[in-house]
Design a protein around this motif. Structure first.
Motif, PDB file in Angstrom:
ATOM      1  N   ILE A 330      26.555  46.352 101.585  1.00  0.00           N
ATOM      2  CA  ILE A 330      25.617  47.475 101.457  1.00  0.00           C
ATOM      3  C   ILE A 330      24.809  47.324 100.175  1.00  0.00           C
ATOM      4  N   LEU A 331      25.452  46.932  99.103  1.00  0.00           N
ATOM      5  CA  LEU A 331      24.761  46.745  97.825  1.00  0.00           C
ATOM      6  C   LEU A 331      23.728  45.616  97.926  1.00  0.00           C
ATOM      7  N   LEU A 332      24.106  44.507  98.542  1.00  0.00           N
ATOM      8  CA  LEU A 332      23.187  43.380  98.693  1.00  0.00           C
ATOM      9  C   LEU A 332      21.980  43.767  99.539  1.00  0.00           C
ATOM     10  N   GLN A 333      22.199  44.562 100.566  1.00  0.00           N
ATOM     11  CA  GLN A 333      21.100  44.993 101.430  1.00  0.00           C
ATOM     12  C   GLN A 333      20.150  45.949 100.718  1.00  0.00           C
ATOM     13  N   ASN A 334      20.608  46.525  99.614  1.00  0.00           N
ATOM     14  CA  ASN A 334      19.784  47.474  98.866  1.00  0.00           C
ATOM     15  C   ASN A 334      19.263  46.885  97.560  1.00  0.00           C
ATOM     16  N   GLY A 335      19.201  45.561  97.488  1.00  0.00           N
ATOM     17  CA  GLY A 335      18.512  44.917  96.373  1.00  0.00           C
ATOM     18  C   GLY A 335      19.377  44.504  95.206  1.00  0.00           C
ATOM     19  N   PHE A 336      20.685  44.729  95.247  1.00  0.00           N
ATOM     20  CA  PHE A 336      21.572  44.246  94.191  1.00  0.00           C
ATOM     21  C   PHE A 336      21.894  42.780  94.490  1.00  0.00           C
ATOM     22  N   SER A 337      21.755  41.936  93.496  1.00  0.00           N
ATOM     23  CA  SER A 337      21.793  40.504  93.796  1.00  0.00           C
ATOM     24  C   SER A 337      22.900  39.738  93.090  1.00  0.00           C
ATOM     25  N   SER A 338      23.776  40.427  92.364  1.00  0.00           N
ATOM     26  CA  SER A 338      24.878  39.732  91.696  1.00  0.00           C
ATOM     27  C   SER A 338      26.156  40.547  91.899  1.00  0.00           C
ATOM     28  N   ILE A 339      26.948  40.140  92.888  1.00  0.00           N
ATOM     29  CA  ILE A 339      28.125  40.897  93.293  1.00  0.00           C
ATOM     30  C   ILE A 339      29.374  40.031  93.165  1.00  0.00           C
ATOM     31  N   PHE A 340      30.389  40.554  92.479  1.00  0.00           N
ATOM     32  CA  PHE A 340      31.695  39.908  92.397  1.00  0.00           C
ATOM     33  C   PHE A 340      32.705  40.829  93.075  1.00  0.00           C
ATOM     34  N   HIS A 341      33.331  40.320  94.124  1.00  0.00           N
ATOM     35  CA  HIS A 341      34.216  41.124  94.959  1.00  0.00           C
ATOM     36  C   HIS A 341      35.666  40.784  94.668  1.00  0.00           C
ATOM     37  N   LEU A 342      36.438  41.780  94.203  1.00  0.00           N
ATOM     38  CA  LEU A 342      37.853  41.565  93.908  1.00  0.00           C
ATOM     39  C   LEU A 342      38.602  41.487  95.235  1.00  0.00           C
ATOM     40  N   GLU A 343      38.916  40.267  95.651  1.00  0.00           N
ATOM     41  CA  GLU A 343      39.383  40.014  97.009  1.00  0.00           C
ATOM     42  C   GLU A 343      40.720  40.686  97.315  1.00  0.00           C
ATOM     43  N   SER A 344      41.619  40.754  96.350  1.00  0.00           N
ATOM     44  CA  SER A 344      42.946  41.334  96.594  1.00  0.00           C
ATOM     45  C   SER A 344      43.008  42.819  96.258  1.00  0.00           C
ATOM     46  N   GLY A 345      41.913  43.375  95.752  1.00  0.00           N
ATOM     47  CA  GLY A 345      41.848  44.799  95.489  1.00  0.00           C
ATOM     48  C   GLY A 345      42.757  45.267  94.367  1.00  0.00           C
ATOM     49  N   ILE A 346      42.938  46.589  94.305  1.00  0.00           N
ATOM     50  CA  ILE A 346      43.749  47.172  93.234  1.00  0.00           C
ATOM     51  C   ILE A 346      45.212  46.785  93.383  1.00  0.00           C
ATOM     52  N   ARG A 347      45.643  46.472  94.613  1.00  0.00           N
ATOM     53  CA  ARG A 347      47.026  46.029  94.816  1.00  0.00           C
ATOM     54  C   ARG A 347      47.280  44.709  94.085  1.00  0.00           C
ATOM     55  N   GLY A 348      46.333  43.780  94.228  1.00  0.00           N
ATOM     56  CA  GLY A 348      46.468  42.515  93.521  1.00  0.00           C
ATOM     57  C   GLY A 348      46.424  42.695  92.015  1.00  0.00           C
ATOM     58  N   TRP A 349      45.573  43.619  91.566  1.00  0.00           N
ATOM     59  CA  TRP A 349      45.448  43.930  90.135  1.00  0.00           C
ATOM     60  C   TRP A 349      46.796  44.396  89.579  1.00  0.00           C
ATOM     61  N   LEU A 350      47.453  45.298  90.298  1.00  0.00           N
ATOM     62  CA  LEU A 350      48.752  45.822  89.857  1.00  0.00           C
ATOM     63  C   LEU A 350      49.855  44.780  89.980  1.00  0.00           C
ATOM     64  N   ASN A 351      49.817  43.977  91.040  1.00  0.00           N
ATOM     65  CA  ASN A 351      50.852  42.971  91.257  1.00  0.00           C
ATOM     66  C   ASN A 351      50.918  41.950  90.132  1.00  0.00           C
ATOM     67  N   GLU A 352      49.788  41.776  89.428  1.00  0.00           N
ATOM     68  CA  GLU A 352      49.767  40.829  88.320  1.00  0.00           C
ATOM     69  C   GLU A 352      49.987  41.498  86.978  1.00  0.00           C
ATOM     70  N   GLY A 353      50.487  42.752  87.020  1.00  0.00           N
ATOM     71  CA  GLY A 353      50.926  43.422  85.803  1.00  0.00           C
ATOM     72  C   GLY A 353      49.846  44.112  84.990  1.00  0.00           C
ATOM     73  N   ASN A 354      48.690  44.363  85.581  1.00  0.00           N
ATOM     74  CA  ASN A 354      47.601  45.038  84.855  1.00  0.00           C
ATOM     75  C   ASN A 354      47.718  46.549  84.983  1.00  0.00           C
ATOM     76  N   ASN A 355      47.233  47.233  83.974  1.00  0.00           N
ATOM     77  CA  ASN A 355      47.338  48.689  83.926  1.00  0.00           C
ATOM     78  C   ASN A 355      46.134  49.363  84.568  1.00  0.00           C
ATOM     79  N   LEU A 356      46.312  50.647  84.895  1.00  0.00           N
ATOM     80  CA  LEU A 356      45.225  51.474  85.418  1.00  0.00           C
ATOM     81  C   LEU A 356      44.953  52.619  84.454  1.00  0.00           C
ATOM     82  N   ALA A 357      43.714  53.092  84.463  1.00  0.00           N
ATOM     83  CA  ALA A 357      43.341  54.255  83.645  1.00  0.00           C
ATOM     84  C   ALA A 357      43.319  55.487  84.520  1.00  0.00           C
ATOM     85  N   LYS A 358      43.514  56.641  83.897  1.00  0.00           N
ATOM     86  CA  LYS A 358      43.414  57.917  84.600  1.00  0.00           C
ATOM     87  C   LYS A 358      42.522  58.854  83.790  1.00  0.00           C
ATOM     88  N   ASP A 359      41.594  59.527  84.475  1.00  0.00           N
ATOM     89  CA  ASP A 359      40.699  60.461  83.789  1.00  0.00           C
ATOM     90  C   ASP A 359      41.394  61.811  83.614  1.00  0.00           C
TER      91      ASP A 359
END
Length: 359
Positions: A330-359
């Motif tokens: 959707i972003l590419l179709q609307n003119g954004f031309s540099s996209i990096f997609h986190l393939e494993s998502g937030i699950r992969g982020w957590l599985n590798e021991g990274n923290n999350l922020a909370k507002d």
């Protein structure tokens, strides 16, 4: 005072009328604008036929109106560019006064408006009048050869909608991994059933009902399907296939599936903007620090909220990588031309021991 105010209104009205008369006089005396390198769209069907048969060729769509002064400047400019770049793109000219439904379908709200369409998807758009170099650069960028097959249908509110109502003896559907799809086989006056044997999924429709296939494509593997139509006591079987591809981007677009380690390398860079497309509830439970949050089903109608980041690198993520893959397109179709997609998502982020922020 009232008399003076009234006189001023009369003078302004006369002035506007004079300008209008001069405009019509100058238009009548102006030589006809050459459009010999532009294809004039005669009907909606004409437009749809060109898009359907364009394959991988870039289509430049110029929306105009006779009353629009910038449009009259743009037409000869595009005609000149078309004469020089006809091997790279096909140029269409659409009168919005005659075909307002096309303008509405493309969601255009200003004129002139030029859309760049490839594989039946808008990959770029230019509103207003720009220099020759801007149009030429866009054509060169988006006309670059792509080997990726065109996905069928259009994405609306995060769902790829495909019309398979007119398929023939073999049903062929092309989608991208991560797509949530809604495939319509139309309505019939007899009972029908559809099955995907590999997934043990079955869909049915009674007489008079629309047959719909709704699911999320989670894996990059083709799926065989079988449509059975029960007509006059007999069963007609039509086989088919859902072909699944990873999205690779087109032309000068930078699109990349990245690992958690690669995300860590760019997440704090000044050029990087992190976009979370999960639900409000998911976001409230924790997110990557400094993330911009827009749920996938709201992204299209809230796309302008991201306009200031068009020249940035967008790091896009969801829970597992499926919704964010759709958001990236959707972003590419609307003119954004540099996209990096986190393939494993937030699950992969957590599985590798990274923290999350909370507002």
């Amino acid at each position: 005072m009232k008399k003076l105010f009234k006189n001023r209104i009369i003078l302004v009205t006369l002035f506007i009328s004079a300008l209008a008369a001069l405009y019509h006089l100058s238009s009548a005396n102006s030589p006809p604008v050459e459009t010999n390198h532009l294809t004039i769209i005669e009907s909606v069907d004409h437009f749809n036929d060109i898009l359907a048969n364009s394959q991988d060729k870039l289509i430049v769509v110029d929306l105009y109106a006779d009353w629009c002064a910038p449009c009259r400047i743009l037409t000869p400019l595009l005609n000149e560019i078309a004469s020089e770049m006809q091997d790279q793109a096909l140029f269409l000219k659409i009168d919005t006064e005659k075909h307002p439904e096309i303008m509405m379908a493309l969601q255009a709200d200003v004129l002139p408006m030029v859309y760049f369409v490839k594989n039946q998807q808008v990959v770029h758009a230019l509103a207003g009048l720009h220099s020759r170099e801007v149009y030429v650069d866009a054509i060169e960028k988006y006309s670059a050869e792509s080997t990726e097959p065109a996905a069928h249908g259009t994405i609306r509110d995060g769902i790829r909608k495909v019309d398979a109502n007119k398929q023939g003896d073999f049903i062929d559907i092309v989608v991208h991994r991560g797509d949530s799809i809604r495939v319509s086989f139309g309505e019939r006056d007899y009972k029908r059933s559809l099955s995907l044997p590999a997934l043990d999924r079955h869909f049915e429709a009674d007489p008079g009902e629309e047959l719909l296939l709704s699911m999320t494509i989670r894996d990059k593997s083709d799926l065989d399907l079988k449509l059975v139509e029960h007509v006059d006591g007999k069963s007609k079987v039509t086989n088919g296939n859902i072909s699944v591809y990873d999205y690779k981007g087109q032309g000068g677009i930078q699109y990349q599936d990245i690992s958690v380690q690669q995300a860590l390398e760019i997440v704090n860079q000044p050029r990087t903007v992190v976009l979370d497309v999960r639900t409000n509830r998911e976001f409230s439970h924790g997110h990557i620090e400094n993330s911009v949050h827009i749920p996938l089903n709201e992204l299209e109608r809230r796309i302008e909220e991201l306009s200031e980041y068009r020249e940035k690198d967008l790091l896009v993520y969801c829970r597992s990588g499926n919704r964010s893959a759709v958001a990236s397109r959707i972003l590419l179709q609307n003119g954004f031309s540099s996209i990096f997609h986190l393939e494993s998502g937030i699950r992969g982020w957590l599985n590798e021991g990274n923290n999350l922020a909370k507002d």
